[in-house]
Scaffold this motif. Structure first.
Motif, PDB file in Angstrom:
ATOM      1  N   ALA A 198      52.081  22.482  -8.123  1.00 17.30           N
ATOM      2  CA  ALA A 198      50.920  22.841  -8.941  1.00 17.30           C
ATOM      3  C   ALA A 198      49.941  23.739  -8.206  1.00 17.30           C
ATOM      4  O   ALA A 198      49.289  24.596  -8.817  1.00 17.30           O
ATOM      5  N   ASP A 199      49.844  23.572  -6.894  1.00 16.52           N
ATOM      6  CA  ASP A 199      48.901  24.381  -6.125  1.00 16.52           C
ATOM      7  C   ASP A 199      49.488  25.719  -5.680  1.00 16.52           C
ATOM      8  O   ASP A 199      48.854  26.484  -4.953  1.00 16.52           O
ATOM      9  N   GLY A 200      50.712  26.002  -6.135  1.00 15.92           N
ATOM     10  CA  GLY A 200      51.347  27.276  -5.794  1.00 15.92           C
ATOM     11  C   GLY A 200      52.188  27.236  -4.546  1.00 15.92           C
ATOM     12  O   GLY A 200      52.904  28.208  -4.246  1.00 15.92           O
ATOM     13  N   SER A 201      52.144  26.155  -3.792  1.00 18.15           N
ATOM     14  CA  SER A 201      52.955  26.047  -2.583  1.00 18.15           C
ATOM     15  C   SER A 201      54.402  25.741  -2.949  1.00 18.15           C
ATOM     16  O   SER A 201      54.705  25.302  -4.068  1.00 18.15           O
ATOM     17  N   SER A 202      55.297  25.958  -2.016  1.00 24.78           N
ATOM     18  CA  SER A 202      56.718  25.752  -2.283  1.00 24.78           C
ATOM     19  C   SER A 202      57.028  24.287  -2.554  1.00 24.78           C
ATOM     20  O   SER A 202      56.490  23.387  -1.905  1.00 24.78           O
ATOM     21  N   GLU A 207      61.129  24.354   6.090  1.00 26.03           N
ATOM     22  CA  GLU A 207      62.451  24.329   6.709  1.00 26.03           C
ATOM     23  C   GLU A 207      63.557  24.378   5.657  1.00 26.03           C
ATOM     24  O   GLU A 207      64.592  25.029   5.857  1.00 26.03           O
ATOM     25  N   GLU A 208      63.315  23.712   4.540  1.00 26.06           N
ATOM     26  CA  GLU A 208      64.314  23.726   3.469  1.00 26.06           C
ATOM     27  C   GLU A 208      64.415  25.102   2.830  1.00 26.06           C
ATOM     28  O   GLU A 208      65.518  25.575   2.516  1.00 26.06           O
ATOM     29  N   VAL A 209      63.294  25.767   2.636  1.00 21.14           N
ATOM     30  CA  VAL A 209      63.302  27.129   2.092  1.00 21.14           C
ATOM     31  C   VAL A 209      64.135  28.042   2.979  1.00 21.14           C
ATOM     32  O   VAL A 209      64.902  28.886   2.494  1.00 21.14           O
ATOM     33  N   GLY A 245      62.975  18.138 -12.615  1.00 17.72           N
ATOM     34  CA  GLY A 245      61.666  17.719 -13.087  1.00 17.72           C
ATOM     35  C   GLY A 245      60.848  18.896 -13.558  1.00 17.72           C
ATOM     36  O   GLY A 245      61.389  19.981 -13.850  1.00 17.72           O
ATOM     37  N   PRO A 246      59.528  18.739 -13.606  1.00 20.63           N
ATOM     38  CA  PRO A 246      58.671  19.822 -14.101  1.00 20.63           C
ATOM     39  C   PRO A 246      58.722  21.080 -13.248  1.00 20.63           C
ATOM     40  O   PRO A 246      58.344  22.160 -13.714  1.00 20.63           O
ATOM     41  N   GLU A 247      59.186  20.948 -12.018  1.00 18.29           N
ATOM     42  CA  GLU A 247      59.305  22.137 -11.164  1.00 18.29           C
ATOM     43  C   GLU A 247      60.436  23.057 -11.633  1.00 18.29           C
ATOM     44  O   GLU A 247      60.500  24.234 -11.258  1.00 18.29           O
TER      45      GLU A 247
END
Length: 403
Positions: A198-202, A207-209, A245-247
């Protein structure tokens, strides 16, 4: 149970496949002998190990699919083979056929004991050329032991190689020209849709990215030499855009898996791509067919907006009418798009998309109505699969074959 898993591609070829001037389609009609006709198909066969009840079979060290193939006890496998014998594609992609590195314990068993043996009186069919390679499903990431990790596997699967794919061909595969994109990182696609919070962060950790692969299985570019013409098979099986989920991590991944092909076949905008051998850039050949269970529809289902339209509306893709079936139409009679559905739950999920420079002469979905021959083969998921075989006939007027 884990399938054998090797970090190398494997291609096998035996004998030689000659061209034929006419092919028989499902209506038993013949094309003009002045033309060469190529039938290309895709089929999600649901031949992954968890589909088979091993209660009465000793596993020993074999994969469950190997045991199922050797046993001869599963009519689903015979029915899959009969559907292929009935439709007789020249090139066919099998989705959800587990990756077993030793073809003698996997795809060659299916060929020898099922495809090359008459099923219910239909002629056996041989595919001298086979391509299979590792996929990302079931492969653990370095974070698999971390209870807080969101990226435990590169692609959903209970064991390495589940839900894999294999290509069968009557015509030679140009093995030294194959490109695969199993290891391409999602973050390296410009303007990607990697999920955020929601805050725009990944949504994934930093590390997963850095480790997240784009392809849930793999993306393959397989050149096939059809007489004097080369046609590249672009094969994949993007993740279903659900079970999240919502993501919307799976919906966004499905979109970008399809975008990889969109960028790959475009004249620009693909310099960022790199294959598993480090070769950069997009598609250099002239003719292609995009194949697979693409898990997206523009009118049904939960795909990310515009996902499949990236291909259906691409100027390099043939805009022929969607293949149809009577069985599909009757399966969801209240849905105006039902005739073009390829999955029993009611969606066009499976695609054969030739390039715009190829001529489509016929197409179809193997989905007989209840009163038609072969209906028992698709009566339910246990009969064969929850997907249907989709085929397209391509006319090659300039092909010169040694008959």
């Amino acid at each position: 149970m884990k399938a054998n898993f090797l970090p190398v591609v494997l291609a096998t070829a035996v004998l030689s496949a000659g061209c034929q001037s006419t092919l028989t389609n499902t209506a038993s009609e013949k094309m003009s002998e002045d033309n060469q006709t190529l039938r290309v198909a895709t089929f999600n066969v649901s031949m992954e190990a968890t589909n088979y009840d091993m209660t009465n079979h000793k596993m020993q060290s074999d994969n469950a699919l190997t045991v199922a193939l050797k046993s001869g006890d599963f009519s689903q496998i015979n029915n899959i083979a009969e559907i292929i014998q009935r439709t007789r594609p020249d090139i066919i992609l099998l989705n959800e056929f587990d990756y077993i590195a030793d073809p003698q314990q996997g795809i060659h068993l299916f060929q020898r004991d099922y495809l090359e043996v008459s099923q219910n009186g239909f002629d056996p069919i041989k595919y001298p050329y086979v391509y299979l390679a590792p996929v990302n499903t079931g492969v653990e990431t370095p974070f698999a032991g971390d209870k807080n990790a969101r990226l435990t596997h590169y692609g959903f699967g209970k064991y390495p190689g589940q839900y894999a794919m294999v290509l069968l061909s009557r015509y030679p595969i140009q093995q030294d020209q194959i490109r695969t994109f199993q290891h391409f990182l999602w973050k390296d696609m410009p303007n990607n849709l990697m999920p955020t919070q929601a805050d725009g962060s990944s949504w994934y950790s930093k590390e997963e990215v850095a480790a997240m692969r784009l392809s849930s299985k793999s993306h393959w570019d397989i050149p096939v030499q059809v007489c004097n013409q080369q046609i590249n098979v672009l094969a994949s099986h993007p993740t279903p855009p659900v079970f999240d989920g919502p993501e919307d991590r799976n919906g966004k991944r499905n979109h970008d898996e399809l975008r990889l092909w969109k960028d790959y076949i475009s004249s620009t905008g693909n310099a960022y791509l790199y294959d598993d051998m480090g070769q950069r850039g997009g598609f250099a050949a002239q003719s292609f067919v995009i194949l697979g269970d693409l898990n997206a529809s523009s009118v049904d289902g939960d795909a990310y907006p515009g996902a499949i339209d990236q291909l259906l509306k691409h100027p390099r893709v043939n805009h022929y009418p969607a293949p149809t079936s009577e069985g599909g139409r009757l399966n969801k009679p209240d849905n105006k798009h039902a005739a073009s559905h390829t999955a029993h739950w009611g969606m066009r999920a499976d695609y054969v998309l030739p390039s715009a420079n190829l001529t489509v002469s016929a197409s179809g979905v193997f989905w007989p109505a209840n009163n038609q021959a072969g209906a028992e083969l698709v009566a339910d998921r246990a009969s064969s699969s929850d997907h249907r075989l989709v085929w397209v006939d391509i006319t090659l007027p300039d092909a010169h074959c040694n008959n």
